[in-house]
Design an enzyme around this catalytic site. Structure first.
Site, PDB file in Angstrom:
ATOM      1  N   LYS A  38       0.842  -1.203   0.000  1.00  0.00           N
ATOM      2  CA  LYS A  38       0.000   0.000   0.000  1.00  0.00           C
ATOM      3  C   LYS A  38       0.872   1.245   0.000  1.00  0.00           C
ATOM      4  O   LYS A  38       0.615   2.198  -0.738  1.00  0.00           O
ATOM      5  CB  LYS A  38      -0.934  -0.013   1.224  1.00  0.00           C
ATOM      6  CG  LYS A  38      -2.090  -0.994   1.060  1.00  0.00           C
ATOM      7  CD  LYS A  38      -2.835  -1.269   2.351  1.00  0.00           C
ATOM      8  CE  LYS A  38      -3.845  -2.397   2.135  1.00  0.00           C
ATOM      9  NZ  LYS A  38      -4.447  -2.900   3.363  1.00  0.00           N
TER      10      LYS A  38
ATOM     11  N   GLN B 120      -4.835  -1.510   9.509  1.00  0.00           N
ATOM     12  CA  GLN B 120      -4.689  -2.852   8.940  1.00  0.00           C
ATOM     13  C   GLN B 120      -5.268  -3.894   9.891  1.00  0.00           C
ATOM     14  O   GLN B 120      -4.942  -3.912  11.077  1.00  0.00           O
ATOM     15  CB  GLN B 120      -3.198  -3.129   8.656  1.00  0.00           C
ATOM     16  CG  GLN B 120      -2.939  -4.438   7.953  1.00  0.00           C
ATOM     17  CD  GLN B 120      -3.495  -4.453   6.523  1.00  0.00           C
ATOM     18  OE1 GLN B 120      -3.339  -3.499   5.766  1.00  0.00           O
ATOM     19  NE2 GLN B 120      -4.151  -5.539   6.161  1.00  0.00           N
TER      20      GLN B 120
ATOM     21  N   ASP C  74     -11.153   2.867   3.908  1.00  0.00           N
ATOM     22  CA  ASP C  74     -11.536   1.456   3.793  1.00  0.00           C
ATOM     23  C   ASP C  74     -13.060   1.316   3.735  1.00  0.00           C
ATOM     24  O   ASP C  74     -13.567   0.237   3.419  1.00  0.00           O
ATOM     25  CB  ASP C  74     -11.018   0.666   5.018  1.00  0.00           C
ATOM     26  CG  ASP C  74      -9.946  -0.345   4.646  1.00  0.00           C
ATOM     27  OD1 ASP C  74      -9.793  -0.639   3.434  1.00  0.00           O
ATOM     28  OD2 ASP C  74      -9.262  -0.831   5.564  1.00  0.00           O
TER      29      ASP C  74
END
Ligand code: NAP
Length: 296
Positions: free
Chosen positions: A54, A98, A121
């Site tokens: 990422k 994460q 997200d």
């Protein structure tokens, strides 16, 4: 029939190029460099690889990447303090925590603490609710990628019968809402669904997000259907090595389907490209600018 292969790698590269060009204009015209902060808690090796990818891709599209690492022993309080600091930081437009988190930290509490405008997200309850009620907001990256891939071969999903197998909050559920927004007729299936093969055989668009290697066989596929395989499953390969397969038995399905995503190289690359797109959207929204045009 031999299915057309939906090349997620190439489509993701096209999306990243669009993001990079738009990010350049945002910097030139408005002096804004979108910033993505990723928080890695603990030392899960797979998570470490995802976070590295990422960060690399964020920088490759001309955006700012910051990675914060907390030890596996970190408390919920420490993580929440970090999120509060990132929420308040004007150079950070996107925050990604994460997952999975260590067992002492409740992910629901953490995800709900992220500023919904920075929730790239799309897991914050407010963004999930906006999606479910048909309002604009930040949408989870994997299902967003699935819809983009499907639309490369089916420009209109209106009226199609779409079956989503899997009802997780990360993939299956948001995908249902995205497909409804495209006017598909959507069925959601899961582990309690009766006669899953028959349900799948009714699908013009079959989306598999289950996590069971090659569960869906060739005779589960309606001839000519479009198959989007989200599954990433590690199975034993030759010579003691491992290989990655999807939730769909690819070779069998490709004989029947009209179009299919491979694993790897289908949905996977789209997820990070959509994260880049969401970070750009979040930065534009924060500056009061209209949503960037990123269609591929
Ligand atoms: P998950 O949270 O474990 O959910 C799996 C879903 O599949 C559940 O709804 C479960 O039903 C259903 N299911 C399990 N076994 C089934 C069966 N035999 N028949 C029908 N339904 C069944 O998984 P997830 O996070 O959504 O991930 C699904 C897969 O996608 C995994 O392989 C994951 O690695 C992959 N993935 C890929 C990406 C990417 O970027 N490509 C991103 C995220 C996930 P119940 O609800 O009834 O238990």
């Amino acid at each position: 029939m031999t299915a057309r292969v939906i090349d997620g790698g190439a489509i993701a590269a096209g999306l990243r190029e669009k993001v990079a060009a738009t990010a350049r204009r945002l910097a030139q015209d408005h002096g804004i460099t979108p910033g993505l902060a990723v928080v890695l808690t603990g030392d899960n090796p797979a998570s470490a690889v995802y976070v590295r990818n990422k960060a690399t891709q964020t920088e490759a599209v001309g955006m700012r990447s910051v990675v914060h690492r907390l030890p596996a022993t970190a408390s919920a309080g420490e993580l929440l303090d970090l999120i509060a600091a990132l929420n308040a930081d004007p150079t950070v437009h996107g925050i990604l925590v994460q997952l999975p988190l260590p067992p002492q930290i409740d992910p629901h509490v953490v995800l709900a603490a992220i500023d919904p405008g920075k929730d790239v997200d799309g897991f914050h309850p407010l963004n999930a609710g906006r999606l479910a009620t048909g309002l604009p907001g930040l949408v989870p990256c994997t299902p967003l990628g699935c819809v983009i891939l499907a639309k490369t071969v089916l420009p209109s999903l209106a009226g199609l019968s779409a079956v989503v197998v899997g009802r997780s909050t990360i993939v299956g559920r948001p995908l249902v809402h995205l497909l409804l927004a495209e006017n598909a007729t959507v069925t959601i299936a899961h582990s309690k669904t009766r006669d899953l093969p028959a349900v799948c055989r009714g699908a013009d668009l079959l989306c598999a997000a289950v996590g069971r290697p090659e569960l869906m066989r060739g005779d589960w596929i309606k001839p000519g259907a479009t198959v989007i395989d989200v599954g990433i499953n590690r199975v034993a390969g030759e010579g003691g090595k491992h290989r990655i397969v999807g939730d769909v038995a690819y070779a069998e399905a490709a004989e029947v389907a009209g179009a299919i995503t491979p694993v790897p190289g289908g949905v996977g690359p789209m997820t990070i490209a959509c994260l880049m797109a969401n970070t750009l959207r979040a930065a534009a929204a924060r500056a009061g600018l209209p949503p960037p045009e990123l269609s591929v």
